[in-house]
Scaffold this motif. Structure first.
Motif, PDB file in Angstrom:
ATOM      1  N   UNK A 422       0.834  -1.206   0.000  1.00  0.00           N
ATOM      2  CA  UNK A 422       0.000   0.000   0.000  1.00  0.00           C
ATOM      3  C   UNK A 422       0.868   1.256   0.000  1.00  0.00           C
ATOM      4  N   UNK A 423       0.563   2.203  -0.881  1.00  0.00           N
ATOM      5  CA  UNK A 423       1.344   3.436  -0.998  1.00  0.00           C
ATOM      6  C   UNK A 423       0.430   4.612  -1.327  1.00  0.00           C
ATOM      7  N   UNK A 424       0.973   5.821  -1.096  1.00  0.00           N
ATOM      8  CA  UNK A 424       0.288   7.060  -1.470  1.00  0.00           C
ATOM      9  C   UNK A 424       1.283   7.947  -2.201  1.00  0.00           C
ATOM     10  N   UNK A 425       0.938   8.369  -3.411  1.00  0.00           N
ATOM     11  CA  UNK A 425       1.785   9.234  -4.234  1.00  0.00           C
ATOM     12  C   UNK A 425       1.061  10.550  -4.438  1.00  0.00           C
ATOM     13  N   UNK A 426       1.639  11.646  -3.935  1.00  0.00           N
ATOM     14  CA  UNK A 426       0.932  12.931  -3.895  1.00  0.00           C
ATOM     15  C   UNK A 426       1.485  13.925  -4.893  1.00  0.00           C
ATOM     16  N   UNK A 427       0.572  14.647  -5.529  1.00  0.00           N
ATOM     17  CA  UNK A 427       0.953  15.769  -6.370  1.00  0.00           C
ATOM     18  C   UNK A 427       1.278  16.978  -5.516  1.00  0.00           C
ATOM     19  N   UNK A 428       1.605  18.080  -6.153  1.00  0.00           N
ATOM     20  CA  UNK A 428       2.003  19.268  -5.426  1.00  0.00           C
ATOM     21  C   UNK A 428       0.858  19.943  -4.696  1.00  0.00           C
ATOM     22  N   UNK A 429       1.205  20.749  -3.686  1.00  0.00           N
ATOM     23  CA  UNK A 429       0.219  21.519  -2.935  1.00  0.00           C
ATOM     24  C   UNK A 429      -0.291  22.677  -3.797  1.00  0.00           C
ATOM     25  N   UNK A 430      -1.604  22.821  -3.898  1.00  0.00           N
ATOM     26  CA  UNK A 430      -2.201  23.886  -4.712  1.00  0.00           C
ATOM     27  C   UNK A 430      -3.210  24.655  -3.879  1.00  0.00           C
ATOM     28  N   UNK A 432      -5.660  26.869  -5.582  1.00  0.00           N
ATOM     29  CA  UNK A 432      -6.827  27.220  -6.391  1.00  0.00           C
ATOM     30  C   UNK A 432      -7.382  25.970  -7.069  1.00  0.00           C
ATOM     31  N   UNK A 433      -8.694  25.959  -7.248  1.00  0.00           N
ATOM     32  CA  UNK A 433      -9.322  24.770  -7.836  1.00  0.00           C
ATOM     33  C   UNK A 433      -8.819  24.505  -9.251  1.00  0.00           C
ATOM     34  N   UNK A 434      -8.470  25.564  -9.991  1.00  0.00           N
ATOM     35  CA  UNK A 434      -8.003  25.371 -11.366  1.00  0.00           C
ATOM     36  C   UNK A 434      -6.648  24.673 -11.405  1.00  0.00           C
ATOM     37  N   UNK A 435      -5.965  24.608 -10.267  1.00  0.00           N
ATOM     38  CA  UNK A 435      -4.658  23.960 -10.213  1.00  0.00           C
ATOM     39  C   UNK A 435      -4.753  22.487  -9.812  1.00  0.00           C
ATOM     40  N   UNK A 436      -5.951  22.010  -9.466  1.00  0.00           N
ATOM     41  CA  UNK A 436      -6.105  20.636  -9.008  1.00  0.00           C
ATOM     42  C   UNK A 436      -5.740  19.624 -10.090  1.00  0.00           C
ATOM     43  N   UNK A 437      -6.015  19.949 -11.343  1.00  0.00           N
ATOM     44  CA  UNK A 437      -5.661  19.023 -12.425  1.00  0.00           C
ATOM     45  C   UNK A 437      -4.152  18.849 -12.493  1.00  0.00           C
ATOM     46  N   UNK A 438      -3.400  19.936 -12.250  1.00  0.00           N
ATOM     47  CA  UNK A 438      -1.945  19.827 -12.242  1.00  0.00           C
ATOM     48  C   UNK A 438      -1.473  18.906 -11.111  1.00  0.00           C
ATOM     49  N   UNK A 439      -2.067  19.067  -9.937  1.00  0.00           N
ATOM     50  CA  UNK A 439      -1.700  18.212  -8.809  1.00  0.00           C
ATOM     51  C   UNK A 439      -2.006  16.750  -9.112  1.00  0.00           C
ATOM     52  N   UNK A 440      -3.126  16.512  -9.811  1.00  0.00           N
ATOM     53  CA  UNK A 440      -3.476  15.138 -10.184  1.00  0.00           C
ATOM     54  C   UNK A 440      -2.439  14.551 -11.139  1.00  0.00           C
ATOM     55  N   UNK A 441      -2.035  15.344 -12.139  1.00  0.00           N
ATOM     56  CA  UNK A 441      -1.053  14.848 -13.101  1.00  0.00           C
ATOM     57  C   UNK A 441       0.284  14.570 -12.421  1.00  0.00           C
ATOM     58  N   UNK A 442       0.653  15.402 -11.451  1.00  0.00           N
ATOM     59  CA  UNK A 442       1.903  15.180 -10.723  1.00  0.00           C
ATOM     60  C   UNK A 442       1.817  13.915  -9.873  1.00  0.00           C
ATOM     61  N   UNK A 443       0.674  13.695  -9.228  1.00  0.00           N
ATOM     62  CA  UNK A 443       0.507  12.475  -8.435  1.00  0.00           C
ATOM     63  C   UNK A 443       0.610  11.237  -9.316  1.00  0.00           C
TER      64      UNK A 443
END
Length: 562
Positions: A422-430, A432-443
């Protein structure tokens, strides 16, 4: 469609102890306060999936309009409801009658038709459903039409009320009322529990209660030592298989109990426990069994509500991660956020379903949701997106409350105690809501690198894995089929003469100025390494002193797997 007073008789809904009333037909057909024509409903597959429990099964799914109401069909009187209705074919058993019902449903653009199993599985009936473009749903033989109508309308009413309305409260209130009713039957304290021995409701009667009951109510779960004792006496084995109430004598500090299984058809949903002095007479046990049938309806309704809430939450999360951020901050927790890929908690080894199959991913999500709820995150933000399980958490330094990044570390450790992968891979801290897609791609990037062994650790952020991510992004733009510079020449020489110049250069670049470490990397003597470096200068002209050349060489070599 006929008015309520002129419609054919329908199975009556059980009365609600909370005093609520069902939304009107008009209110269910209003998507917003300013729109009275847009139907509000659920796709048939989602509606059936929300009920669960094997009551309904989609046999033919042609898409079609969303379902927003339930109608009892009367083909003989020409009653087929209207567009978006789920038509119940009560008493329709012959294939010819079923085909006629489907034809009538198609004429009014019905959402779907429900038939008993025998009719729904008939090949001719299914062919007609496909031809006329009406979805066909199978009703299990053990299911009651009245119960299914009640459950369906509950789900549709909550869908019409919107995702912000929580309906668990009234159902729990009704369970407490039922617990008091059972207590009056046996003149003894009552608890209603699910299959995991979690207390859902209990009676107000407290005058006769042993310590185990008190601990159960206070902790909202049967104590582990009590469960172990009952399991050792075979109580749970009998409970999972029995349909009838049975008596459990007192023993080892536990008072006598009457246990009533709560079932819906063949599915065990929970149980009713009564603390008694002696075994009640048969008429009382029969009354408890009848009450258990009503409790089963409430437990099915609770499950359908939980499933619907989960689906709505997952749909909203997928929408915001896809860029639909309108009004998202109205339901999202306060910023900043991280999007996290959760993996490795479940892999079905008993069935060959293929790596990363949808079945595995859904069960993966189930495991993570269960773990999150066990650690007090009542409404986890979880969804399947592009074939992986995702969650969205807050990330404020020092915040360890449920739903935060630091809190998630504990969840991952707990799951890893059972499933070490079991693991958790996290995208960057954002922020604004418009930045959530970037965090998803990073994760997702971090998870891909984890899958190929470039990232380690149980919980990893994109900031932790910055070097591996940067290299992977750079390598993504390198075409190994058309390499520029000396690497292409060295590769051709290695292939033609069975030399090892590529791995030699890679080792030297990874350990500059340290020939012993470089030689150990490729398992040769340092003199062999020096000899190879001298000989490859006869093949290509390499300037290993130029920083830009070294960077380009190393990227190309990494792209080739060195």
């Amino acid at each position: 469609m006929p008015s309520a007073s002129s419609r054919p008789s329908e199975p009556a809904r059980p009365p609600s102890s909370s005093g609520g009333s069902r939304p009107s037909r008009a209110s269910r057909r209003s998507a917003t306060p300013t729109s009275s024509t847009t139907p509000v409903g659920l796709p048939i597959a989602q509606l059936v999936g929300t009920l669960g429990g094997g009551l309904l099964t989609v046999v033919v799914d042609v898409g079609g309009p969303a379902v927003d109401d339930v109608t009892l069909a009367e083909p003989g009187s020409g009653v087929f409801g209207q567009a978006g209705d789920l038509l119940l074919g009560v008493g329709v058993e012959r294939p010819a009658d079923a085909a006629a019902l489907l034809e009538g449903a198609a004429a009014v653009d019905s959402g779907a038709v429900v038939l008993r199993r025998a009719a729904a599985r008939n090949r001719q009936v299914r062919a007609v459903a496909t031809r006329v473009g009406v979805s066909l749903v199978e009703l299990a033989d053990h299911a009651s039409w009245a119960h299914v109508v009640w459950l369906l309308r509950g789900v549709l009413d909550r869908a019409a009320s919107g995702p912000a309305v929580r309906a668990e409260g009234p159902v729990l209130d009704e369970l407490f009322v039922l617990a008091d009713a059972c207590a009056a039957l046996v003149a003894a304290p009552i608890t209603i529990e699910d299959t995991q021995s979690r207390v859902l409701a209990y009676s107000s009667t407290q005058d006769v209660a042993d310590p185990a009951r008190v601990s159960t109510i206070v902790g909202r779960r049967v104590p582990d030592e009590v469960i172990a004792g009952l399991r050792g006496r075979g109580v749970f084995r009998r409970l999972a298989r029995s349909d009838e109430p049975f008596f459990v004598p007192a023993g080892r500090g536990l008072g006598a109990r009457v246990v009533v299984p709560v079932r819906a058809g063949t599915e065990w949903l929970g149980s009713i426990w009564a603390v008694v002095d002696e075994e009640p007479p048969e008429p009382v046990l029969a009354s408890l069994a009848q009450t258990a049938a009503v409790v089963a309806l409430h437990l099915l309704r609770m499950r359908s509500q939980a499933d619907l809430a989960r689906r709505v939450s997952a749909d909203r999360l997928r929408a915001v991660l896809s860029g639909d951020t309108l009004e998202a901050e109205g339901w999202l927790p306060p910023a900043p956020w991280r999007v996290v890929v959760l993996a490795g908690a479940h892999r079905d080894r008993s069935v060959v379903t293929g790596e990363g199959s949808p079945r595995d991913t859904e069960r993966e999500l189930d495991v993570w949701e269960s773990a999150a709820r066990r650690r007090s995150w009542r409404q986890p933000l979880l969804a399947i997106f592009d074939g992986v399980a995702l969650t969205l958490v807050r990330d404020v330094p020092g915040d360890t409350s449920p739903g935060s990044w630091e809190w998630l570390h504990g969840v991952v450790e707990e799951v890893a105690g059972v499933a070490p992968t079991a693991t958790a891979s996290a995208g960057g801290r954002v922020h604004r809501t418009v930045e959530l897609d970037r965090s998803r791609r990073e994760a997702t990037e971090v998870q891909r690198l984890r899958d190929v062994g470039r990232v380690s650790g149980t919980t990893t952020t994109v900031e932790d894995a910055w070097a591996a991510v940067t290299n992977a992004r750079a390598l993504g733009g390198i075409w190994t089929e058309e390499l520029l510079g000396p690497v292409a020449t060295l590769r051709a020489h290695d292939e033609a003469h069975h030399t090892a110049y590529l791995e030699t250069v890679a080792a030297w670049l990874d350990h500059p100025g340290d020939p012993r470490a470089a030689a150990a990397r490729i398992h040769v003597h340092p003199n062999t390494l020096r000899y190879r470096l001298q000989r490859l200068s006869d093949v290509v002209d390499l300037d290993l002193h130029d920083p830009e050349s070294r960077l380009a060489l190393r990227l190309q070599l990494r792209a080739l797997g060195h």
